[in-house]
Design an enzyme around this catalytic site. Sequence first.
Site, short mmCIF file in Angstrom:
data_model
loop_
_atom_site.label_atom_id
_atom_site.label_comp_id
_atom_site.label_asym_id
_atom_site.label_seq_id
_atom_site.Cartn_x
_atom_site.Cartn_y
_atom_site.Cartn_z
N TYR A 86 -9.47 7.24 -0.18
CA TYR A 86 -10.54 7.19 -1.17
C TYR A 86 -11.01 5.77 -1.40
O TYR A 86 -10.39 4.82 -0.94
CB TYR A 86 -10.10 7.83 -2.48
N ARG A 128 -13.25 -0.95 4.03
CA ARG A 128 -11.86 -0.58 3.70
C ARG A 128 -11.65 0.93 3.83
O ARG A 128 -10.59 1.37 4.30
CB ARG A 128 -11.51 -1.06 2.29
N ARG A 133 -1.88 25.94 5.75
CA ARG A 133 -0.92 24.87 5.48
C ARG A 133 0.16 24.74 6.56
O ARG A 133 1.03 25.60 6.70
CB ARG A 133 -0.25 25.12 4.12
N HIS A 166 2.28 21.17 8.32
CA HIS A 166 2.33 19.72 8.14
C HIS A 166 1.56 18.97 9.23
O HIS A 166 0.83 18.03 8.96
CB HIS A 166 3.78 19.22 8.12
N LYS A 214 -5.58 2.92 1.24
CA LYS A 214 -5.98 3.49 -0.07
C LYS A 214 -5.90 5.01 0.04
O LYS A 214 -6.92 5.71 0.14
CB LYS A 214 -7.38 2.99 -0.45
N GLU A 228 1.66 -5.19 -7.31
CA GLU A 228 0.33 -5.08 -7.93
C GLU A 228 0.44 -4.18 -9.15
O GLU A 228 1.52 -3.71 -9.48
CB GLU A 228 -0.67 -4.51 -6.91
N LEU A 241 -2.54 -3.30 -2.02
CA LEU A 241 -3.90 -3.08 -1.55
C LEU A 241 -4.65 -4.41 -1.49
O LEU A 241 -4.54 -5.23 -2.41
CB LEU A 241 -4.61 -2.14 -2.52
N1 PDD Z 1 -8.12 1.11 -7.78
N2 PDD Z 1 -4.44 -2.00 -6.31
C1 PDD Z 1 -4.46 -0.66 -6.48
C2 PDD Z 1 -3.20 0.12 -6.33
C3 PDD Z 1 -5.69 -0.02 -6.80
O1 PDD Z 1 -5.71 1.31 -6.94
C4 PDD Z 1 -6.85 -0.80 -6.98
C5 PDD Z 1 -8.17 -0.18 -7.33
C6 PDD Z 1 -6.77 -2.19 -6.81
C7 PDD Z 1 -7.97 -3.09 -6.95
O2 PDD Z 1 -8.81 -2.96 -5.83
P1 PDD Z 1 -10.39 -3.19 -5.94
O3 PDD Z 1 -10.58 -4.56 -6.48
O4 PDD Z 1 -10.85 -3.06 -4.54
O5 PDD Z 1 -10.92 -2.14 -6.87
C8 PDD Z 1 -5.54 -2.74 -6.46
C9 PDD Z 1 -9.27 1.90 -8.09
C10 PDD Z 1 -10.25 1.23 -8.97
C11 PDD Z 1 -8.81 3.26 -8.59
O6 PDD Z 1 -7.83 3.76 -8.03
O7 PDD Z 1 -9.40 3.81 -9.51
#
Ligand code: PDD
Length: 285
Positions: free
Chosen positions: A33, A52, A100, A102, A147, A179, A203
């Site tokens: 996503y 990304r 379903r 895997h 992501k 993070e 990320l």
């Molecule tokens: N999340 N780290 C994680 C785990 C994140 O989910 C996000 C962003 C970031 C920051 O990345 P960026 O600057 O590219 O938004 C770092 C989004 C906003 C979300 O999951 O809603």
Amino acid sequence: MPAIAYLNGRFLPLEEANVSIEDRGFQFGDGVYEVIRGYGGALFRLEDHLSRLERSAQAISISVPFSQIEWEALIREGVKRSGYGECKVYIQLTRGTAPREHRFPCSASPTVVMTFREIPEMDASVRQRGVHAVTLPDLRWGLCSIKSLNLLPNVLARQEANEAGAFEAILVKNGFVTEGTSSNVCLVMDGTIVTPSLNDHLLAGVTRAVVLELARQRGLPVEERNVREEELLQADELFLIGTTIDVVPVSRLNDELVGDGMPGKVTQAMRDGLRRCVESATESH
Ligand code: PDD
């Protein structure tokens, strides 16, 4: 104005957008996503988010159904139809619908979902005072640079943080900061901006890249390196960055004040810089 959705080729009211119960995103979290922020209808760093998305999809062998130009056209169309200036675009790409099993299905085609919603402005007093954060163990898998839709450990940590009255959980793996649950983390130590270096455990945030770029342009020293958990409380300033929050100062970590307990000058400078960067990137819109 109601929020709208895009689902496999069609724009429709959000509440009418439904995917199959056999979608692999629903059953396995088998997808990726992105979240993109619109300011006055203009999408900030859209290309970076789309690159990304493509990298994340490639990393788990999901074929991306659109070119960057096609994505851009669809997203702009969605924002236009929604009529929202300040908006949050959510894009989700899953491996598709199949009985379903895997292993990857032979014939499924990816499901593309987008939502276009209004984003409320964060309370100014929160930014002025700074927020409370807590440290929690990072229980996630080994490829957080993707992501992916698998956010259960993030969800649980955020819930625990919120129940403790905190805004965000800062995750710690083997003694090192990774993070936040949906943000990246920066420290300010003796005027240097310090942030965990990119690796599989975090990320590569789009906002992180912009903030580091701004800091370097201003001649502020930047260190991308491993950050030990204890350093969080040795920092003069601590801030969180991400698409939906931009720059948020952390004034209290666990039960201790960060620095003097007030948002610091470097944090403020980075927030102002990011604001100006957004304005100049979106003013021609
Ligand atoms: N999340 N780290 C994680 C785990 C994140 O989910 C996000 C962003 C970031 C920051 O990345 P960026 O600057 O590219 O938004 C770092 C989004 C906003 C979300 O999951 O809603």
